[in-house]
Design a protein around this motif. Structure first.
Motif, mmCIF file in Angstrom:
data_model
loop_
_atom_site.group_PDB
_atom_site.id
_atom_site.type_symbol
_atom_site.label_atom_id
_atom_site.label_comp_id
_atom_site.label_asym_id
_atom_site.label_seq_id
_atom_site.Cartn_x
_atom_site.Cartn_y
_atom_site.Cartn_z
ATOM 1 N N PHE A 29 0.863 -1.185 0.000
ATOM 2 C CA PHE A 29 0.000 0.000 0.000
ATOM 3 C C PHE A 29 0.894 1.228 0.000
ATOM 4 O O PHE A 29 1.949 1.230 0.617
ATOM 5 N N MET A 30 0.464 2.267 -0.727
ATOM 6 C CA MET A 30 1.120 3.569 -0.612
ATOM 7 C C MET A 30 0.049 4.643 -0.713
ATOM 8 O O MET A 30 -0.925 4.488 -1.448
ATOM 9 N N ASN A 31 0.219 5.697 0.082
ATOM 10 C CA ASN A 31 -0.754 6.783 0.018
ATOM 11 C C ASN A 31 -0.511 7.630 -1.224
ATOM 12 O O ASN A 31 0.439 7.400 -1.980
ATOM 13 N N LYS A 32 -1.382 8.616 -1.449
ATOM 14 C CA LYS A 32 -1.294 9.437 -2.659
ATOM 15 C C LYS A 32 0.017 10.212 -2.722
ATOM 16 O O LYS A 32 0.584 10.375 -3.805
ATOM 17 N N THR A 33 0.506 10.690 -1.592
ATOM 18 C CA THR A 33 1.764 11.435 -1.580
ATOM 19 C C THR A 33 2.900 10.554 -2.084
ATOM 20 O O THR A 33 3.716 10.977 -2.911
ATOM 21 N N ALA A 34 2.954 9.316 -1.591
ATOM 22 C CA ALA A 34 4.002 8.386 -2.033
ATOM 23 C C ALA A 34 3.855 8.093 -3.518
ATOM 24 O O ALA A 34 4.840 8.070 -4.258
ATOM 25 N N SER A 35 2.634 7.881 -3.952
ATOM 26 C CA SER A 35 2.384 7.599 -5.366
ATOM 27 C C SER A 35 2.856 8.739 -6.257
ATOM 28 O O SER A 35 3.443 8.521 -7.306
ATOM 29 N N ASN A 36 2.608 9.975 -5.814
ATOM 30 C CA ASN A 36 3.002 11.147 -6.595
ATOM 31 C C ASN A 36 4.510 11.372 -6.596
ATOM 32 O O ASN A 36 5.064 11.855 -7.580
#
Length: 199
Positions: A29-36
């Protein structure tokens, strides 16, 4: 009790990169910040795919190993590559995910420290390239850093300067005034001062 949807919203709103890894380092899992901030997510991507060098990979693997052994969080600074291929510096807190007292994975909370690191590198360059004699000393009366100009002028190795009490290096006639100036700095809380003396 917070709902799963609310928790996900809070995690995705965080400015920190938050990731959950399995024991092999695969991103679960990764949050949106990590994804960006990180490279585009691929199926079965590991955290190691985001790092800039083999040395960084080994550093992270050792840290994960320590977290698994001790079951306690660790802090780690890593050099990574962002989605555009640029080098970034990140500070991570790696915590174990425990189930029945066994580590089953890891949570990473990561902050981008690239601008801080750039300032630190610039400060180090100024310190090293200055022709002025620059030094940093600790409360025990020893140098903790000396610049190359200081080393060259005094003729001691860096290690000799770091291992010798400052008072032993100062000219005997200047010891009292130097120690008084240092004491005054400590009492006043001023972190820097111009002290003139002979060595």
């Amino acid at each position: 009790m917070l709902s799963g949807k609310l928790i996900t919203t809070l995690i995705n709103a965080s400015p920190a990169c938050i990731m959950m890894l399995d024991l092999n380092g695969t991103i679960q899992f990764m949050n949106k910040t990590a994804s960006n901030q990180l490279q585009e997510s691929k199926a079965n991507q590991t955290i190691f795919d985001t790092l800039a060098s083999l040395e960084e990979v080994n550093h992270l693997k050792e840290c994960l190993h320590q977290v698994k052994l001790t079951k306690t969080p660790q802090l780690l600074e890593l050099k990574t590559t962002d989605a555009n291929g640029a080098t970034c510096y990140r500070e991570s807190r790696i915590s174990p995910i425990l189930e029945s007292h066994q580590v089953t994975g890891f949570m990473l909370f990561t902050h981008d420290i690239t601008s801080n690191k750039a300032a630190q590198i610039e400060q180090q360059a100024i310190f090293n390239l200055s022709t002025d004699f620059l030094c940093v000393f600790n409360f025990d009366g020893f140098f903790s850093r000396v610049n190359p100009a200081f080393i060259k002028k005094l003729g001691y190795s860096e290690q000799e300067l770091l291992d010798t009490p400052i008072k032993n290096l100062v000219h005997p006639e200047d010891r009292d005034s130097t120690l008084n100036a240092l004491s005054q700095m400590l009492r006043s809380g001023v972190g820097e001062s111009l002290i003139e003396n002979r060595y």
